[in-house]
Motif scaffolding. Structure first.
Motif, PDB file in Angstrom:
ATOM      1  N   PRO A  26       0.794  -1.228   0.000  1.00 15.89           N
ATOM      2  CA  PRO A  26       0.000   0.000   0.000  1.00 15.89           C
ATOM      3  C   PRO A  26       0.829   1.282   0.000  1.00 15.89           C
ATOM      4  CG  PRO A  26       0.081  -0.908   2.209  1.00 15.89           C
ATOM      5  CD  PRO A  26       0.834  -1.863   1.315  1.00 15.89           C
ATOM      6  N   THR A  27       2.106   1.192   0.396  1.00 15.44           N
ATOM      7  CA  THR A  27       2.920   2.399   0.546  1.00 15.44           C
ATOM      8  C   THR A  27       4.370   2.123   0.154  1.00 15.44           C
ATOM      9  OG1 THR A  27       3.559   1.866   2.819  1.00 15.44           O
ATOM     10  CG2 THR A  27       1.532   3.182   2.531  1.00 15.44           C
ATOM     11  N   LEU A  28       5.115   3.204  -0.026  1.00 14.71           N
ATOM     12  CA  LEU A  28       6.548   3.069  -0.298  1.00 14.71           C
ATOM     13  C   LEU A  28       7.267   2.461   0.908  1.00 14.71           C
ATOM     14  CD1 LEU A  28       8.827   3.615  -2.322  1.00 14.71           C
ATOM     15  CD2 LEU A  28       9.100   5.856  -1.285  1.00 14.71           C
ATOM     16  N   GLU A  29       6.828   2.801   2.106  1.00 16.56           N
ATOM     17  CA  GLU A  29       7.437   2.247   3.316  1.00 16.56           C
ATOM     18  C   GLU A  29       7.266   0.726   3.357  1.00 16.56           C
ATOM     19  OE1 GLU A  29       5.323   4.914   3.300  1.00 16.56           O
ATOM     20  OE2 GLU A  29       6.835   6.444   3.683  1.00 16.56           O
ATOM     21  N   ALA A  30       6.098   0.248   2.974  1.00 18.38           N
ATOM     22  CA  ALA A  30       5.866  -1.202   2.938  1.00 18.38           C
ATOM     23  C   ALA A  30       6.756  -1.854   1.891  1.00 18.38           C
ATOM     24  CB  ALA A  30       4.390  -1.494   2.647  1.00 18.38           C
ATOM     25  N   PHE A  31       6.912  -1.210   0.756  1.00 17.86           N
ATOM     26  CA  PHE A  31       7.794  -1.713  -0.299  1.00 17.86           C
ATOM     27  C   PHE A  31       9.230  -1.844   0.211  1.00 17.86           C
ATOM     28  CE2 PHE A  31      10.919  -0.145  -3.453  1.00 17.86           C
ATOM     29  CZ  PHE A  31      10.943  -1.254  -4.299  1.00 17.86           C
ATOM     30  N   GLN A  32       9.693  -0.846   0.942  1.00 21.86           N
ATOM     31  CA  GLN A  32      11.080  -0.831   1.407  1.00 21.86           C
ATOM     32  C   GLN A  32      11.357  -1.875   2.491  1.00 21.86           C
ATOM     33  OE1 GLN A  32      11.164   3.462   2.128  1.00 21.86           O
ATOM     34  NE2 GLN A  32      12.581   3.697   0.413  1.00 21.86           N
ATOM     35  N   THR A  33      10.328  -2.459   3.085  1.00 23.95           N
ATOM     36  CA  THR A  33      10.531  -3.493   4.109  1.00 23.95           C
ATOM     37  C   THR A  33      10.452  -4.904   3.543  1.00 23.95           C
ATOM     38  OG1 THR A  33       8.194  -3.597   4.725  1.00 23.95           O
ATOM     39  CG2 THR A  33       9.581  -1.991   5.910  1.00 23.95           C
ATOM     40  N   LEU A  34      10.161  -5.052   2.253  1.00 28.13           N
ATOM     41  CA  LEU A  34      10.067  -6.385   1.656  1.00 28.13           C
ATOM     42  C   LEU A  34      11.421  -7.083   1.707  1.00 28.13           C
ATOM     43  CD1 LEU A  34       7.905  -5.724  -1.532  1.00 28.13           C
ATOM     44  CD2 LEU A  34       7.170  -6.753   0.634  1.00 28.13           C
ATOM     45  N   THR A  35      11.412  -8.337   2.081  1.00 25.74           N
ATOM     46  CA  THR A  35      12.649  -9.115   2.149  1.00 25.74           C
ATOM     47  C   THR A  35      12.567 -10.393   1.321  1.00 25.74           C
ATOM     48  OG1 THR A  35      11.880 -10.255   4.133  1.00 25.74           O
ATOM     49  CG2 THR A  35      13.220  -8.262   4.457  1.00 25.74           C
TER      50      THR A  35
END
Length: 108
Positions: A26-35
């Motif tokens: 839903p957000t750029l922050e969520a994208f940046q936490t993908l592992t």
């Protein structure tokens, strides 16, 4: 090679893993936490003005393809071309109806 897709959608309030290769954030922050996605792969961002704005403001793109259409269309969303003002560009294709430019990030 297996392709992995990350979809940005404001319709979801949290990250949704649809398959092993498809996730919705839903957000750029969520994208940046993908592992779960390989970091050694090349990534391609496709989207409209909103997604491009997110990635450009965070300096997350190495290069950018932009198609400039000659004809004006009514709409409520416009791409802020000032975000690419200092990026060197090359014209890839020019026709009477559109021009495609390839921009290179000077500070990747």
């Amino acid at each position: 090679d297996t392709h992995h897709c990350i979809v940005f959608s404001k319709k979801f309030s949290s990250t949704q893993y649809i398959t092993k290769q498809l996730v919705i954030v839903p957000t750029l922050e969520a994208f940046q936490t993908l592992t779960t996605f390989p970091s050694h792969k090349s990534s391609y961002m496709m989207g409209g003005a909103g997604v491009a704005d997110l990635f450009l403001k965070q300096n997350l793109l190495d290069d950018f393809l932009l198609t400039k259409i000659v004809r004006a269309y009514p709409g409520d969303t416009y791409f802020n071309q000032d975000l690419l003002a200092h990026w060197p560009r090359t014209c890839i294709k020019k026709t009477s109806g559109f021009t495609i430019f390839h921009y290179i990030n000077p500070t990747p």
